[in-house]
Motif scaffolding. Structure first.
Motif, PDB file in Angstrom:
ATOM      1  N   ASP A 100     -18.033 -49.420  35.275  1.00  0.00           N
ATOM      2  CA  ASP A 100     -18.710 -50.325  36.211  1.00  0.00           C
ATOM      3  C   ASP A 100     -20.090 -50.702  35.677  1.00  0.00           C
ATOM      4  N   ASN A 101     -20.359 -50.300  34.418  1.00  0.00           N
ATOM      5  CA  ASN A 101     -21.645 -50.619  33.791  1.00  0.00           C
ATOM      6  C   ASN A 101     -21.421 -50.765  32.292  1.00  0.00           C
ATOM      7  N   VAL A 102     -21.154 -51.986  31.852  1.00  0.00           N
ATOM      8  CA  VAL A 102     -20.788 -52.232  30.457  1.00  0.00           C
ATOM      9  C   VAL A 102     -21.923 -51.858  29.510  1.00  0.00           C
ATOM     10  N   ASN A 103     -23.168 -52.139  29.889  1.00  0.00           N
ATOM     11  CA  ASN A 103     -24.300 -51.824  29.015  1.00  0.00           C
ATOM     12  C   ASN A 103     -24.390 -50.326  28.747  1.00  0.00           C
ATOM     13  N   ARG A 104     -24.195 -49.519  29.783  1.00  0.00           N
ATOM     14  CA  ARG A 104     -24.224 -48.062  29.618  1.00  0.00           C
ATOM     15  C   ARG A 104     -23.111 -47.605  28.696  1.00  0.00           C
ATOM     16  N   THR A 105     -21.914 -48.131  28.917  1.00  0.00           N
ATOM     17  CA  THR A 105     -20.750 -47.682  28.172  1.00  0.00           C
ATOM     18  C   THR A 105     -20.836 -48.030  26.700  1.00  0.00           C
ATOM     19  N   VAL A 106     -21.189 -49.263  26.377  1.00  0.00           N
ATOM     20  CA  VAL A 106     -21.259 -49.656  24.969  1.00  0.00           C
ATOM     21  C   VAL A 106     -22.345 -48.867  24.251  1.00  0.00           C
ATOM     22  N   ALA A 107     -23.440 -48.558  24.943  1.00  0.00           N
ATOM     23  CA  ALA A 107     -24.510 -47.771  24.317  1.00  0.00           C
ATOM     24  C   ALA A 107     -24.019 -46.364  23.988  1.00  0.00           C
ATOM     25  N   GLU A 108     -23.249 -45.771  24.904  1.00  0.00           N
ATOM     26  CA  GLU A 108     -22.769 -44.406  24.681  1.00  0.00           C
ATOM     27  C   GLU A 108     -21.700 -44.367  23.587  1.00  0.00           C
ATOM     28  N   VAL A 109     -20.835 -45.378  23.550  1.00  0.00           N
ATOM     29  CA  VAL A 109     -19.807 -45.432  22.503  1.00  0.00           C
ATOM     30  C   VAL A 109     -20.457 -45.672  21.143  1.00  0.00           C
ATOM     31  N   ARG A 110     -21.415 -46.570  21.086  1.00  0.00           N
ATOM     32  CA  ARG A 110     -22.102 -46.839  19.825  1.00  0.00           C
ATOM     33  C   ARG A 110     -22.849 -45.598  19.334  1.00  0.00           C
ATOM     34  N   ALA A 111     -23.459 -44.872  20.259  1.00  0.00           N
ATOM     35  CA  ALA A 111     -24.186 -43.662  19.890  1.00  0.00           C
ATOM     36  C   ALA A 111     -23.249 -42.623  19.282  1.00  0.00           C
ATOM     37  N   ALA A 112     -22.011 -42.553  19.789  1.00  0.00           N
ATOM     38  CA  ALA A 112     -21.023 -41.609  19.241  1.00  0.00           C
ATOM     39  C   ALA A 112     -20.741 -41.912  17.774  1.00  0.00           C
ATOM     40  N   PHE A 113     -20.574 -43.181  17.453  1.00  0.00           N
ATOM     41  CA  PHE A 113     -20.324 -43.578  16.064  1.00  0.00           C
ATOM     42  C   PHE A 113     -21.562 -43.325  15.200  1.00  0.00           C
ATOM     43  N   ASN A 114     -22.732 -43.576  15.752  1.00  0.00           N
ATOM     44  CA  ASN A 114     -23.954 -43.363  14.986  1.00  0.00           C
ATOM     45  C   ASN A 114     -24.114 -41.904  14.570  1.00  0.00           C
ATOM     46  N   LYS A 115     -23.636 -40.996  15.417  1.00  0.00           N
ATOM     47  CA  LYS A 115     -23.796 -39.570  15.133  1.00  0.00           C
ATOM     48  C   LYS A 115     -22.981 -39.106  13.930  1.00  0.00           C
ATOM     49  N   VAL A 116     -21.983 -39.898  13.528  1.00  0.00           N
ATOM     50  CA  VAL A 116     -21.238 -39.573  12.303  1.00  0.00           C
ATOM     51  C   VAL A 116     -21.475 -40.650  11.250  1.00  0.00           C
ATOM     52  N   HIS A 117     -22.544 -41.424  11.465  1.00  0.00           N
ATOM     53  CA  HIS A 117     -22.978 -42.458  10.508  1.00  0.00           C
ATOM     54  C   HIS A 117     -21.900 -43.521  10.280  1.00  0.00           C
ATOM     55  N   LYS A 118     -21.214 -43.871  11.367  1.00  0.00           N
ATOM     56  CA  LYS A 118     -20.203 -44.925  11.333  1.00  0.00           C
ATOM     57  C   LYS A 118     -20.548 -45.966  12.384  1.00  0.00           C
ATOM     58  N   SER A 119     -19.754 -47.033  12.457  1.00  0.00           N
ATOM     59  CA  SER A 119     -20.170 -48.142  13.315  1.00  0.00           C
ATOM     60  C   SER A 119     -19.021 -48.776  14.076  1.00  0.00           C
ATOM     61  N   LEU A 120     -19.384 -49.451  15.167  1.00  0.00           N
ATOM     62  CA  LEU A 120     -18.430 -50.268  15.903  1.00  0.00           C
ATOM     63  C   LEU A 120     -18.183 -51.561  15.130  1.00  0.00           C
ATOM     64  N   GLY A 121     -17.001 -52.132  15.348  1.00  0.00           N
ATOM     65  CA  GLY A 121     -16.697 -53.427  14.756  1.00  0.00           C
ATOM     66  C   GLY A 121     -16.649 -54.493  15.824  1.00  0.00           C
ATOM     67  N   VAL A 122     -16.426 -55.723  15.403  1.00  0.00           N
ATOM     68  CA  VAL A 122     -16.294 -56.828  16.356  1.00  0.00           C
ATOM     69  C   VAL A 122     -14.851 -56.896  16.843  1.00  0.00           C
ATOM     70  N   THR A 123     -14.619 -57.708  17.851  1.00  0.00           N
ATOM     71  CA  THR A 123     -13.272 -57.861  18.396  1.00  0.00           C
ATOM     72  C   THR A 123     -12.284 -58.290  17.313  1.00  0.00           C
ATOM     73  N   ASN A 124     -11.166 -57.593  17.250  1.00  0.00           N
ATOM     74  CA  ASN A 124     -10.063 -57.841  16.318  1.00  0.00           C
ATOM     75  C   ASN A 124     -10.362 -57.407  14.880  1.00  0.00           C
ATOM     76  N   SER A 125     -11.470 -56.700  14.667  1.00  0.00           N
ATOM     77  CA  SER A 125     -11.745 -56.184  13.327  1.00  0.00           C
ATOM     78  C   SER A 125     -10.833 -55.007  12.995  1.00  0.00           C
ATOM     79  N   VAL A 126     -10.280 -54.377  14.026  1.00  0.00           N
ATOM     80  CA  VAL A 126      -9.399 -53.215  13.872  1.00  0.00           C
ATOM     81  C   VAL A 126      -8.042 -53.465  14.514  1.00  0.00           C
ATOM     82  N   SER A 127      -8.036 -54.076  15.688  1.00  0.00           N
ATOM     83  CA  SER A 127      -6.821 -54.157  16.506  1.00  0.00           C
ATOM     84  C   SER A 127      -5.685 -54.940  15.864  1.00  0.00           C
TER      85      SER A 127
END
Length: 239
Positions: A100-127
């Protein structure tokens, strides 16, 4: 079972994991009831979701509270958002969230990737390397009869596999209700070992020991994000 993970074998839950499963189902039941009506007899998506929740041993009071909440005025609006990311080695991930809060969620997901020095991609970069499928599996000794019956009902089957007496069928998600209606007519007492709609990799990769450690760390961090409901990936995991 081919490229599909052994979902049934991974169902054991710790207390914390069970609580998260209950919370995820509560959100989804609430939003499904709010969008389509609170009567399971008139809202097929809600009825199927309740069946799945009970299969996962979600308590009745959790289910009932979510439905009652949906009868009220106002309340939260949850969205299902997918994030795509690049993990250690050649691993890729699709992270399903309900928020119910997209800004909170994307920040937490991005932080998870940052902790292993990896990154989120754009839409359809993986799917594009995954198939979105509804997958069911159950014990079965009449595969040919079921296969022919599904063809007669013009259900387009993506995969149809049998291994050690367990039949696994996958279809496009828009056929999930038609598939289950057909199966439940053929086998009234059917007991689904797996009943999932998700993203399945077209190919899998094997990670080195160091990459696997980082990958497992990433998975643990994502699992601690409250809004994450599922993570799909392309990594070979030894059962």
């Amino acid at each position: 079972m081919g490229r599909f993970p052994n979902i049934a074998a991974s169902k054991a839950k710790t207390g914390a994991a069970k609580a998260k499963v209950y919370s995820s189902f509560a959100k989804e039941i609430y939003q499904t009831a709010k969008n389509g009506g609170t009567d399971p007899n008139g809202n097929l998506n809600l009825r199927r979701l309740i069946e799945k929740a009970k299969k996962e041993q979600v308590p009745n009071d959790v289910i009932n509270r979510a439905i009652e909440k949906a009868k009220g005025v106002g309340g939260e609006d949850y969205q299902t958002i997918l994030y795509e990311g690049f993990g250690p080695g050649a691993s890729t991930l699709i992270i399903k969230t309900m928020t119910d809060n997209v800004n909170r969620t994307v920040a937490e997901v991005r932080a998870a990737f940052n902790k292993v020095h990896k990154s989120l991609g754009v839409t359809n970069s993986v799917s594009y390397n995954y198939d979105n499928l509804t997958l069911v599996s159950f014990k079965c000794d009449k595969e040919e009869e079921i296969f022919n019956a599904l063809l007669e009902q013009e259900i387009d089957i993506t995969d149809f596999e049998t291994e050690e007496g367990i039949l696994t069928i996958s279809v496009n998600p828009n056929l999930q209700h038609k598939l289950k209606d057909a199966l439940e007519k053929l086998i009234p007492s059917i007991d689904y070992l797996v009943d999932e709609t998700g993203y399945y990799p077209k190919d899998k990769v094997t990670l080195s020991n160091e990459e696997m450690e980082d990958f497992q760390k990433l998975m643990r961090i994502l699992d601690d994000v409250e809004d994450v409901t599922n993570v799909y990936h392309n990594v070979n995991i030894e059962e």
